[in-house]
Design a protein around this motif. Structure first.
Motif, PDB file in Angstrom:
ATOM      1  N   PHE A 104     -22.030 -53.550 -18.645  1.00 48.33           N
ATOM      2  CA  PHE A 104     -22.574 -52.693 -17.599  1.00 48.33           C
ATOM      3  C   PHE A 104     -24.047 -53.026 -17.437  1.00 48.33           C
ATOM      4  CE2 PHE A 104     -23.566 -50.295 -21.413  1.00 48.33           C
ATOM      5  CZ  PHE A 104     -24.818 -49.761 -21.161  1.00 48.33           C
ATOM      6  N   SER A 105     -24.607 -52.657 -16.300  1.00 50.67           N
ATOM      7  CA  SER A 105     -26.024 -52.912 -16.020  1.00 50.67           C
ATOM      8  C   SER A 105     -26.766 -51.603 -15.876  1.00 50.67           C
ATOM      9  CB  SER A 105     -26.183 -53.752 -14.746  1.00 50.67           C
ATOM     10  OG  SER A 105     -25.617 -55.037 -14.930  1.00 50.67           O
ATOM     11  N   LEU A 106     -28.010 -51.606 -16.338  1.00 43.60           N
ATOM     12  CA  LEU A 106     -28.870 -50.436 -16.258  1.00 43.60           C
ATOM     13  C   LEU A 106     -30.289 -50.922 -16.004  1.00 43.60           C
ATOM     14  CD1 LEU A 106     -28.207 -47.397 -16.655  1.00 43.60           C
ATOM     15  CD2 LEU A 106     -29.081 -47.613 -18.982  1.00 43.60           C
ATOM     16  N   ASP A 107     -30.868 -50.454 -14.910  1.00 42.65           N
ATOM     17  CA  ASP A 107     -32.235 -50.850 -14.537  1.00 42.65           C
ATOM     18  C   ASP A 107     -32.403 -52.363 -14.500  1.00 42.65           C
ATOM     19  OD1 ASP A 107     -32.906 -48.160 -14.376  1.00 42.65           O
ATOM     20  OD2 ASP A 107     -33.561 -48.072 -16.472  1.00 42.65           O
ATOM     21  N   GLY A 108     -31.376 -53.041 -13.955  1.00 36.66           N
ATOM     22  CA  GLY A 108     -31.449 -54.481 -13.771  1.00 36.66           C
ATOM     23  C   GLY A 108     -31.117 -55.316 -14.986  1.00 36.66           C
ATOM     24  N   LYS A 109     -30.821 -54.686 -16.115  1.00 32.81           N
ATOM     25  CA  LYS A 109     -30.473 -55.421 -17.322  1.00 32.81           C
ATOM     26  C   LYS A 109     -28.994 -55.221 -17.635  1.00 32.81           C
ATOM     27  CE  LYS A 109     -31.608 -56.025 -22.216  1.00 32.81           C
ATOM     28  NZ  LYS A 109     -32.504 -55.615 -23.333  1.00 32.81           N
ATOM     29  N   ALA A 335      -2.316 -36.214 -25.356  1.00 32.99           N
ATOM     30  CA  ALA A 335      -3.752 -35.943 -25.329  1.00 32.99           C
ATOM     31  C   ALA A 335      -4.169 -35.559 -23.921  1.00 32.99           C
ATOM     32  CB  ALA A 335      -4.541 -37.164 -25.788  1.00 32.99           C
ATOM     33  N   LEU A 336      -5.029 -34.557 -23.830  1.00 35.48           N
ATOM     34  CA  LEU A 336      -5.722 -34.192 -22.602  1.00 35.48           C
ATOM     35  C   LEU A 336      -7.205 -34.303 -22.914  1.00 35.48           C
ATOM     36  CD1 LEU A 336      -3.597 -31.122 -21.462  1.00 35.48           C
ATOM     37  CD2 LEU A 336      -3.860 -33.254 -20.179  1.00 35.48           C
ATOM     38  N   GLU A 337      -7.826 -35.396 -22.502  1.00 38.64           N
ATOM     39  CA  GLU A 337      -9.195 -35.733 -22.891  1.00 38.64           C
ATOM     40  C   GLU A 337     -10.157 -35.468 -21.723  1.00 38.64           C
ATOM     41  OE1 GLU A 337      -8.998 -39.892 -24.292  1.00 38.64           O
ATOM     42  OE2 GLU A 337      -6.837 -39.528 -24.255  1.00 38.64           O
ATOM     43  N   PRO A 338     -10.874 -34.352 -21.736  1.00 37.01           N
ATOM     44  CA  PRO A 338     -11.839 -34.085 -20.662  1.00 37.01           C
ATOM     45  C   PRO A 338     -13.058 -34.998 -20.806  1.00 37.01           C
ATOM     46  CG  PRO A 338     -11.118 -32.052 -21.737  1.00 37.01           C
ATOM     47  CD  PRO A 338     -10.723 -33.191 -22.622  1.00 37.01           C
ATOM     48  N   GLU A 339     -13.445 -35.660 -19.718  1.00 38.11           N
ATOM     49  CA  GLU A 339     -14.501 -36.668 -19.817  1.00 38.11           C
ATOM     50  C   GLU A 339     -14.958 -37.111 -18.434  1.00 38.11           C
ATOM     51  OE1 GLU A 339     -12.087 -39.370 -22.067  1.00 38.11           O
ATOM     52  OE2 GLU A 339     -11.389 -40.402 -20.291  1.00 38.11           O
ATOM     53  N   LEU A 340     -15.987 -37.963 -18.411  1.00 36.67           N
ATOM     54  CA  LEU A 340     -16.336 -38.683 -17.195  1.00 36.67           C
ATOM     55  C   LEU A 340     -15.232 -39.686 -16.895  1.00 36.67           C
ATOM     56  CD1 LEU A 340     -20.113 -39.456 -17.924  1.00 36.67           C
ATOM     57  CD2 LEU A 340     -19.148 -37.503 -16.684  1.00 36.67           C
ATOM     58  N   PHE A 341     -15.187 -40.196 -15.659  1.00 37.03           N
ATOM     59  CA  PHE A 341     -14.135 -41.129 -15.300  1.00 37.03           C
ATOM     60  C   PHE A 341     -14.300 -42.439 -16.075  1.00 37.03           C
ATOM     61  CE2 PHE A 341     -14.031 -39.281 -10.695  1.00 37.03           C
ATOM     62  CZ  PHE A 341     -13.643 -38.060 -11.209  1.00 37.03           C
ATOM     63  N   PRO A 342     -13.203 -43.134 -16.367  1.00 40.06           N
ATOM     64  CA  PRO A 342     -13.302 -44.449 -17.007  1.00 40.06           C
ATOM     65  C   PRO A 342     -14.124 -45.415 -16.155  1.00 40.06           C
ATOM     66  CG  PRO A 342     -11.014 -43.693 -16.906  1.00 40.06           C
ATOM     67  CD  PRO A 342     -11.811 -42.750 -16.069  1.00 40.06           C
ATOM     68  N   ASP A 343     -14.886 -46.263 -16.829  1.00 42.08           N
ATOM     69  CA  ASP A 343     -15.664 -47.334 -16.190  1.00 42.08           C
ATOM     70  C   ASP A 343     -16.700 -46.825 -15.198  1.00 42.08           C
ATOM     71  OD1 ASP A 343     -16.166 -50.140 -16.109  1.00 42.08           O
ATOM     72  OD2 ASP A 343     -15.135 -50.294 -14.178  1.00 42.08           O
ATOM     73  N   THR A 344     -17.110 -45.583 -15.326  1.00 41.48           N
ATOM     74  CA  THR A 344     -18.131 -45.045 -14.419  1.00 41.48           C
ATOM     75  C   THR A 344     -19.411 -45.883 -14.388  1.00 41.48           C
ATOM     76  OG1 THR A 344     -17.324 -42.763 -14.425  1.00 41.48           O
ATOM     77  CG2 THR A 344     -19.674 -43.055 -14.067  1.00 41.48           C
ATOM     78  N   PRO A 345     -19.888 -46.450 -15.517  1.00 42.57           N
ATOM     79  CA  PRO A 345     -21.127 -47.249 -15.436  1.00 42.57           C
ATOM     80  C   PRO A 345     -21.037 -48.424 -14.471  1.00 42.57           C
ATOM     81  CG  PRO A 345     -20.660 -46.689 -17.712  1.00 42.57           C
ATOM     82  CD  PRO A 345     -19.449 -46.285 -16.920  1.00 42.57           C
ATOM     83  N   ASN A 346     -19.814 -48.889 -14.159  1.00 45.82           N
ATOM     84  CA  ASN A 346     -19.638 -50.011 -13.240  1.00 45.82           C
ATOM     85  C   ASN A 346     -19.134 -49.578 -11.861  1.00 45.82           C
ATOM     86  OD1 ASN A 346     -20.351 -52.128 -15.098  1.00 45.82           O
ATOM     87  ND2 ASN A 346     -18.385 -51.792 -16.107  1.00 45.82           N
ATOM     88  N   GLN A 347     -18.964 -48.265 -11.661  1.00 46.35           N
ATOM     89  CA  GLN A 347     -18.397 -47.791 -10.411  1.00 46.35           C
ATOM     90  C   GLN A 347     -19.229 -46.616  -9.875  1.00 46.35           C
ATOM     91  OE1 GLN A 347     -14.336 -48.070  -9.727  1.00 46.35           O
ATOM     92  NE2 GLN A 347     -13.810 -48.975 -11.692  1.00 46.35           N
ATOM     93  N   PRO A 348     -20.275 -46.917  -9.106  1.00 52.09           N
ATOM     94  CA  PRO A 348     -21.172 -45.866  -8.608  1.00 52.09           C
ATOM     95  C   PRO A 348     -20.457 -44.765  -7.845  1.00 52.09           C
ATOM     96  CG  PRO A 348     -22.107 -48.047  -8.208  1.00 52.09           C
ATOM     97  CD  PRO A 348     -20.714 -48.265  -8.704  1.00 52.09           C
ATOM     98  N   PHE A 350     -17.968 -43.244  -8.671  1.00 56.38           N
ATOM     99  CA  PHE A 350     -17.450 -42.275  -9.634  1.00 56.38           C
ATOM    100  C   PHE A 350     -18.536 -41.327 -10.143  1.00 56.38           C
ATOM    101  CE2 PHE A 350     -13.546 -44.817 -11.336  1.00 56.38           C
ATOM    102  CZ  PHE A 350     -12.928 -44.657 -10.109  1.00 56.38           C
ATOM    103  N   GLY A 351     -19.769 -41.520  -9.705  1.00 61.60           N
ATOM    104  CA  GLY A 351     -20.868 -40.688 -10.198  1.00 61.60           C
ATOM    105  C   GLY A 351     -21.734 -41.471 -11.159  1.00 61.60           C
ATOM    106  N   SER A 352     -22.300 -40.792 -12.149  1.00 63.04           N
ATOM    107  CA  SER A 352     -23.211 -41.448 -13.077  1.00 63.04           C
ATOM    108  C   SER A 352     -22.914 -41.040 -14.511  1.00 63.04           C
ATOM    109  CB  SER A 352     -24.663 -41.090 -12.740  1.00 63.04           C
ATOM    110  OG  SER A 352     -25.551 -41.644 -13.702  1.00 63.04           O
ATOM    111  N   ALA A 353     -23.006 -42.015 -15.406  1.00 59.29           N
ATOM    112  CA  ALA A 353     -22.898 -41.760 -16.839  1.00 59.29           C
ATOM    113  C   ALA A 353     -24.252 -41.938 -17.514  1.00 59.29           C
ATOM    114  CB  ALA A 353     -21.874 -42.709 -17.467  1.00 59.29           C
ATOM    115  N   ARG A 354     -25.292 -42.052 -16.732  1.00 58.26           N
ATOM    116  CA  ARG A 354     -26.619 -42.328 -17.250  1.00 58.26           C
ATOM    117  C   ARG A 354     -27.224 -41.117 -17.955  1.00 58.26           C
ATOM    118  NH1 ARG A 354     -31.111 -45.918 -14.794  1.00 58.26           N
ATOM    119  NH2 ARG A 354     -33.005 -45.195 -15.863  1.00 58.26           N
ATOM    120  N   LEU A 355     -27.901 -41.380 -19.055  1.00 60.19           N
ATOM    121  CA  LEU A 355     -28.683 -40.362 -19.760  1.00 60.19           C
ATOM    122  C   LEU A 355     -30.066 -40.922 -20.014  1.00 60.19           C
ATOM    123  CD1 LEU A 355     -28.780 -37.585 -21.207  1.00 60.19           C
ATOM    124  CD2 LEU A 355     -28.118 -38.789 -23.305  1.00 60.19           C
ATOM    125  N   ASP A 356     -31.089 -40.172 -19.604  1.00 59.93           N
ATOM    126  CA  ASP A 356     -32.474 -40.591 -19.772  1.00 59.93           C
ATOM    127  C   ASP A 356     -33.166 -39.749 -20.833  1.00 59.93           C
ATOM    128  OD1 ASP A 356     -32.783 -42.665 -17.764  1.00 59.93           O
ATOM    129  OD2 ASP A 356     -32.517 -41.072 -16.265  1.00 59.93           O
TER     130      ASP A 356
END
Length: 380
Positions: A104-109, A335-348, A350-356
């Motif tokens: 995945f990429s974050l801030d160009g890296k 299993a019922l696993e509540p979470e962000l969507f799979p592969d969100t860091p690569n799929q804008p 789907f929202g954001s998985a970013r934490l600052d």
């Protein structure tokens, strides 16, 4: 279903002085570090949590006749968790579910992660949070017994940037409810997605019954289809007219063998993310409901997460021997696993998985138990 919301928001009255919290040795890691187990009990539910993987090892719940049984899959000893992990009850991260090609990429890296599921990274990589010794940070008894565990993931672990401090608190928040809250902070931008990976069998993990005759409700209008490597295509597809329509209670076995649906074939059963919301919410919302007509047990899962992964234990292959001495086979747990969507860091989309730095990741999950009426013993 109306009762779940009042319960998770604290409307139930908890009797005082019935709660207990204790800790005891559970085993020793090969490097000599001791692993403890915490027991929480409130007179109705009894939960056992081990520090290895901050995992829910056991959860005893009464049936319609008041007889308690352990309703989560797990092991009797630490050696089995090390030998065949299977994510039983584990706190998974740094990113739960899959990330395409371990990148995945974050801030160009671009960051390269450890891959452990074909070409992809799954549940944090080869040594995710389920394979770490968490610290028991706080233990509390009383009316709402709880335990808080923490783990500090160093910068670069499994390829993820930033030192991440993760915490999970298990609380018996009402006579019929186990509440789990995950939080995390970081010292540099990263991605994070924490959840619990308990496998439930409301008949009891030692009952010799699969979950196929249990009924499931998932209040989702859409799910996210996947490609041949189980990575979302980016589409949000309607559940209507598909084997993934659980908007009304449906017996799992009714459509799990539908070979006409490529999604079922690829996953060997159910292993799909369902869309509950567009983004994490402040308030809890229903993620799913499971009913076992034979025992009468009912589980309602609520969360603040936008998605829930429904998984029917498709990879359980009778090589893991559970707490009751029985081998776990395919569909012996769900299993019922509540979470962000799979592969969100690569799929804008789907929202954001970013934490600052300065922010806090949060995922609250509640498991509320009840029973069906004595007359409701049939599979529909």
């Amino acid at each position: 279903m109306q009762g779940w919301k009042a319960a998770v928001l604290g409307a139930c009255t908890v009797a005082a002085a019935v709660g207990e919290a204790s800790r005891a040795p559970f085993g020793t890691l090969p490097d000599g570090r001791p692993v403890e187990e915490v027991t929480l009990s409130n007179g109705t539910l009894t939960a056992r949590i081990i520090a290895w993987g901050a995992a829910l090892r056991a959860l005893h719940v009464p049936d319609r006749d008041g007889h308690a049984a352990d309703v989560v899959l797990g092991y009797a000893d630490l050696a089995s968790y090390l030998d065949k992990p299977n994510y039983f009850g584990a706190s998974v991260g740094r990113y739960a579910n899959r990330i395409r090609d371990g990148r995945f990429s974050l801030d160009g890296k671009t960051y390269t992660l450890a891959t452990n599921d074909g070409p992809n990274s799954l549940h944090g990589g080869k040594e995710g949070f389920d394979k770490k010794l968490w610290t028991i940070a706080h233990l509390e008894g009383g009316a709402t017994p709880s335990v808080t565990l923490s783990y500090v993931s160093p910068d670069g672990e499994e390829g993820y940037p930033g030192t991440l401090t993760a915490r999970v608190t298990y609380t018996l928040s009402a006579p019929d409810t186990l509440r789990i809250e995950y939080t995390a902070t970081t010292d540099k931008p990263t991605v994070v997605n924490l959840t619990n990976h308990s496998y439930f069998n409301l008949a009891g993990e030692g009952s010799s019954r699969s979950v196929l005759d249990q009924r499931v409700l998932i209040p989702a209008e859409q799910y996210t289809p996947v490609d041949a490597t189980q990575i979302p295509t980016g589409e949000r597809a309607p559940v209507a007219g598909t084997p993934f329509d659980f908007r009304a209670p449906e017996v799992i076995d009714a459509r799990i063998r539908d070979g006409r649906d490529v999604q079922i074939v690829r996953a060997h059963g159910y292993d799909q993310n369902f869309v509950l919301a567009d983004a994490p919410t402040d308030a809890l919302h229903l993620a799913g409901r499971v009913e076992d007509p034979a025992s009468g047990r009912v589980l309602e899962v609520a969360t603040t997460a936008p998605g829930v992964q429904f998984y029917t234990g498709n990879m359980l292959d009778a090589t893991a021997v559970g707490k009751s001495g029985l081998v776990y086979r395919q569909s012996d747990g769900l299993a019922l696993e509540p979470e962000l969507f799979p592969d969100t860091p690569n799929q804008p989309a789907f929202g954001s998985a970013r934490l600052d730095p300065g922010g806090t990741f949060r995922n609250v999950i509640t498991y509320r138990f009840s029973t069906l009426a004595p007359t409701d013993r049939t599979v529909r």
